[in-house]
Design an enzyme around this catalytic site. Structure first.
Site, PDB file in Angstrom:
ATOM      1  N   SER A  53      43.504  53.889  43.867  1.00 41.55           N
ATOM      2  CA  SER A  53      43.129  52.523  42.890  1.00 41.55           C
ATOM      3  C   SER A  53      41.657  52.883  42.293  1.00 41.55           C
ATOM      4  O   SER A  53      41.535  52.045  41.810  1.00 41.55           O
ATOM      5  CB  SER A  53      43.389  51.358  43.554  1.00 41.55           C
ATOM      6  OG  SER A  53      44.542  50.876  43.691  1.00 41.55           O
ATOM      7  N   LYS A  88      35.282  43.607  41.592  1.00 43.55           N
ATOM      8  CA  LYS A  88      36.825  43.427  41.411  1.00 43.55           C
ATOM      9  C   LYS A  88      36.958  42.122  42.014  1.00 43.55           C
ATOM     10  O   LYS A  88      36.500  41.719  43.191  1.00 43.55           O
ATOM     11  CB  LYS A  88      37.251  44.572  42.138  1.00 43.55           C
ATOM     12  CG  LYS A  88      39.067  44.703  42.055  1.00 43.55           C
ATOM     13  CD  LYS A  88      39.322  46.076  42.840  1.00 43.55           C
ATOM     14  CE  LYS A  88      40.862  46.315  42.895  1.00 43.55           C
ATOM     15  NZ  LYS A  88      41.350  47.654  43.516  1.00 43.55           N
ATOM     16  N   SER A  98      44.890  50.384  40.758  1.00 45.05           N
ATOM     17  CA  SER A  98      44.642  49.189  40.740  1.00 45.05           C
ATOM     18  C   SER A  98      43.445  48.496  40.249  1.00 45.05           C
ATOM     19  O   SER A  98      43.359  47.501  39.611  1.00 45.05           O
ATOM     20  CB  SER A  98      44.928  48.058  41.798  1.00 45.05           C
ATOM     21  OG  SER A  98      43.895  48.221  42.926  1.00 45.05           O
TER      22      SER A  98
END
Lengths: 95, 521
Positions: B211, B79, B187
Site C-alpha cells: 500500500s 493518511k 491503499s
C-alpha cells in the site's frame, strides 16, 4: 474447499454482519474465487516447518506493573453514539 | 508563489532555514493548490487549514530564533489511518463516522515534534483494503497522471496544377493527453496522488501488502515500507497487525529518507517497536554502490508481464552494473505462494481487529431490535463490500475445523518465504532488485478487476512477499511506459538496512531522472 450459501450465512452471523439473500449469493461466488486462489498453498511441503509467530526475532517487551495512565472516562466515551454519565449505552441485554 | 509547492523537502528546508521563504508562505501555497485541485483529484478527505496556519506560524517563530526542528515548517498530508487528536480519523470508512480521537499517533507526534505542518487527512482505501483507492467511503482518488498518445501528424499538403500533383509537407510527432481517469493505486492513493500533484511536500502512508510501494510506482513518487518494527504502530488504525508498517511517500529519495528519520522511533507503547536507534538515513545518499551485490530473483519474471516492465527491469540492472554493483541471479522459490498466504493471514487478522466496530464505542450505530441485531445492522451499513469480503474470509479461515487447513498452513508457508530471503542474504546478497508492480496505472472502475477480486489482488504480487517476511522495501520511479505512465522498480533489503535501500534507490534516481505529470487539473 468451497463454501455454500448456508456456510456463507453462518459465517456472516459469526462476523456479526447482516446479509440479505442477494448479498449472501454474491458473497458465495466471491469467497469461492478467493478460496480457489489460496488452494495452491496445499502443494507446499511444510513438513517440519514451524508456523510463523513473529516476523522479527525479538523478546516480548514488558513494562513495569504500575499504573501509568487513567482518569480518562470522559475521553473514552467522547466518541460513543450513546452514553450516560460516562457509561456506554446499549440495547437491553438482560430481561 | 505557487512554485513553492514544487520545492522538494530538502530544498524547502534550506530556504526556510535561510529565511528566503517563510513557513506561512509555503503553507498558503499548498492550501491554495489543494483548494484548486481537490475537487478534481479527491486526494484529501479533510483539510485542516486553520491548524496548518497555526502550526506554520509557530514554525516561523522557531525558525526566526534558529531553533527549527528537522522538518520545521514543512507542510505534510497525513493518511486518514493515523489518529490525529480532535481531527477526522476514519480510515475512510462509514463505520467510523464522526470519529475524532482524543489522542495522537506516535508517528504523527514525531512529525509535529520535528516541526512539520499538517495540511489535512488523505483519502485511502477503506481500512487500507484495496489496490486502487476505489473502496474509500469518500470516493475514488484520481491519479494526476494520464495516458498520452503520440501521433505522427502529416503536415498540410499542397495541390499544384491541373494534374493534381500532391506534395506531402513532412511529418511531426505530437503528444496528446487522453481523458480517461486513472487510479493512483492503493491503499495510500491519497498520499501518492497528493505528493505527485504538488498538494503536499510529502505524506505519511502505510503498507500491509504493498500500500505504499504500489501507489508510489503508479504516480512516479518514491515510497518506502521500512522493516516491521521500525515505525510505531501506536495510534494507527489496525488492519493486519503482523504486516502493517508506516512509511513515507515523497517526491525523491532524499525526501523519503528525511521523512522516515522523523517518523521512525523506539516506542514503549508498541510492543513490536524495535529497540534500535534510528540512523541518519540521508547520510547514506550519495555513497557509492561499487562492489555491492544485487540479487535478481528469477521468480519475479511472471507470465503476461508487459514488455515495458521487463525492459525497465533490465534497464535498472544495467544502471546498477554501470555504478559498479555486482549482479547475481538468485532464487526465492516460495514467491508464488506469498499472495495466497497473504490472503489468509491478512483477512484473519483483519477479522479480529475489525471486531471492535460494533456501534457501541465509536462511530456509526444503526438501531436494532436487540443488541445482536444492532451489531449486525451497524456492521452491514458501516463496512463497504471489500471490507466485508475480507472479514468473511478471515472469519471462515479461523472458524472451528478450518484453522489448521488454512491459517496454520499459511503461517508455515510464511516461515518458508522468510527463509528464502534469509538464505539469499546469508549468501552475501546486499539488496534485491525487482519491478514494483505488474502494470502501470489502470482505469477507474476497471471491469476486469471489478468482476474478480483476485485480479485486483494480483497488483500486489511483487510487493507482498516483503510484508510477509517483515523486510524493508522501496519503490523508486525508473521510467515511463509507451503511454507515458510512470513505472517503478523495487529494492528489497536486509532487516533494518533501510540505508542500503536509500543509497541504491538514489543511484537509480540519478540515472532515471525524476518524473512529473503534465498539469491538466
Amino acid at each position: 474447499m468451497s463454501v455454500d450459501l448456508q456456510t456463507v450465512k453462518r459465517v456472516a452471523r459469526l462476523a456479526r454482519i447482516a446479509v440479505s439473500e442477494e448479498d449472501a449469493e454474491r458473497m458465495t461466488g466471491e469467497l469461492n474465487a478467493i478460496l480457489g486462489f489460496v488452494e495452491q498453498l496445499n502443494e507446499v511441503d511444510v513438513s517440519g516447518v514451524e508456523p510463523m509467530t513473529s516476523v522479527t526475532p525479538m523478546e516480548m517487551k514488558k513494562r513495569q506493573d504500575a499504573v501509568t495512565d487513567g482518569n480518562k472516562a470522559a475521553d473514552i466515551v467522547a466518541n460513543a453514539p450513546a452514553t450516560e454519565e460516562n457509561f456506554f449505552l446499549v440495547p437491553k441485554v438482560v430481561e | 508563489m505557487s512554485d513553492l509547492t514544487h520545492l522538494t523537502i530538502s530544498e524547502a528546508r534550506a530556504k526556510l532555514r535561510g529565511k528566503e521563504i517563510s513557513a506561512a508562505e509555503i503553507t498558503e501555497a499548498y492550501l491554495a493548490a489543494i483548494d484548486r485541485a481537490n475537487p478534481v483529484l479527491n486526494a484529501y478527505v479533510a483539510v485542516t487549514a486553520d491548524k496548518a496556519r497555526d502550526m506554520a506560524k509557530a514554525s516561523d517563530a522557531k525558525l526566526a530564533k534558529g531553533e527549527g526542528g528537522a522538518l520545521e515548517g514543512i507542510p505534510l498530508g497525513i493518511k486518514d489511518l493515523f489518529a490525529t487528536e480532535g481531527i477526522h480519523t476514519q480510515a475512510c470508512s462509514h463505520v467510523l463516522d464522526g470519529f475524532e480521537p482524543r489522542y495522537e499517533s506516535t508517528v504523527t507526534t514525531n512529525l509535529w515534534a520535528d516541526g512539520a505542518v499538517m495540511l489535512g487527512k488523505l483519502n485511502m482505501d477503506e481500512f487500507a483494503m484495496g489496490s486502487s483507492n476505489e473502496t474509500s467511503y469518500y470516493g475514488p482518488v484520481i491519479n494526476p497522471w494520464r495516458r498520452s498518445r503520440v501521433d505522427t501528424v502529416v503536415m498540410p499538403t499542397t495541390h499544384q496544377g491541373d494534374g493534381g500533383f500532391v506534395s506531402a509537407g513532412g511529418t511531426k510527432t505530437q503528444r496528446t493527453l487522453d481523458n480517461a481517469q486513472l487510479v493512483p493505486g492503493g491503499s495510500s492513493g491519497g498520499s501518492a496522488s497528493s505528493v505527485a500533484a504538488f498538494l503536499c511536500a510529502g505524506a505519511t502512508a502505510t503498507d500491509t501488502g504493498g500500500s505504499i510501494r504500489q501507489p508510489a510506482a503508479l504516480t512516479g513518487t518514491v515510497g518506502i515500507k521500512p522493516t516491521y518494527g521500525r515505525c510505531s504502530r501506536w495510534g494507527i488504525v489496525a488492519f493486519a497487525s503482523s504486516l502493517d508498517q508506516a512509511g513515507p511517500i515523497a517526491r525523491d529519495v532524499r525526501d523519503a529518507a528525511i521523512l522516515l528519520r522523523s517518523m521512525a522511533s523506539v516506542d514503549p507503547k508498541d510492543t513490536t517497536s524495535v529497540d534500535r536507534p534510528v540512523p541518519d538515513y540521508e547520510a547514506a545518499i550519495g555513497k557509492p554502490i561499487k562492489g555491492m551485490k544485487v540479487g535478481i530473483p528469477k521468480e519475479y519474471r511472471v507470465d503476461g508481464m508487459p514488455e515495458d516492465i521487463e525492459a525497465l527491469w533490465q534497464q535498472g540492472i544495467a544502471w546498477l552494473k554501470d555504478a559498479g554493483a555486482e549482479i547475481v541471479d538468485i532464487s526465492l522459490p516460495h514467491t508464488k505462494y506469498a499472495l495466497p498466504a497473504y490472503y489468509i493471514v491478512a483477512p484473519a487478522e483483519a477479522s479480529s481487529n475489525l471486531a471492535r466496530y460494533d456501534g457501541v464505542r465509536y462511530g456509526l450505530r444503526v438501531p436494532g431490535k436487540d443488541i445482536i441485531d444492532m451489531y449486525e445492522k451497524t456492521r452491514a451499513a458501516g463496512f463497504g463490500r471489500e471490507v466485508k469480503r475480507r472479514i468473511m474470509i478471515g472469519t471462515y479461515v479461523l472458524s472451528a475445523g478450518y484453522y489448521d487447513a488454512y491459517y496454520l498452513q499459511a503461517q508455515k508457508v510464511r516461515t518458508l518465504i522468510k527463509r528464502d530471503f534469509e538464505n539469499v542474504f546469508a549468501a552475501g546478497v546486499d539488496v534485491i532488485l525487482t519491478p514494483a508492480t505488474p502494470s502501470a496505472a489502470f482505469g477507474i472502475a476497471d471491469e476486469d478487476m471489478a468482476s474478480d477480486p483476485v485480479k485486483m489482488y494480483l497488483n500486489d504480487i511483487f510487493t507482498v512477499t516483503v510484508n510477509m517476511a517483515g523486510l524493508p522495501g522501496i519503490s523508486v520511479p525508473a521510467g515511463l511506459d509507451g503511454k507515458g505512465l510512470p513505472l517503478g522498480l523495487q529494492l528489497i533489503g536486509r532487516p533494518f538496512d533501510e540505508e542500503t535501500l536509500f543509497q541504491t534507490a538514489h543511484v537509480i534516481e540519478q540515472a532515471a531522472g525524476r518524473f512529473q505529470p503534465e498539469k491538466w487539473w
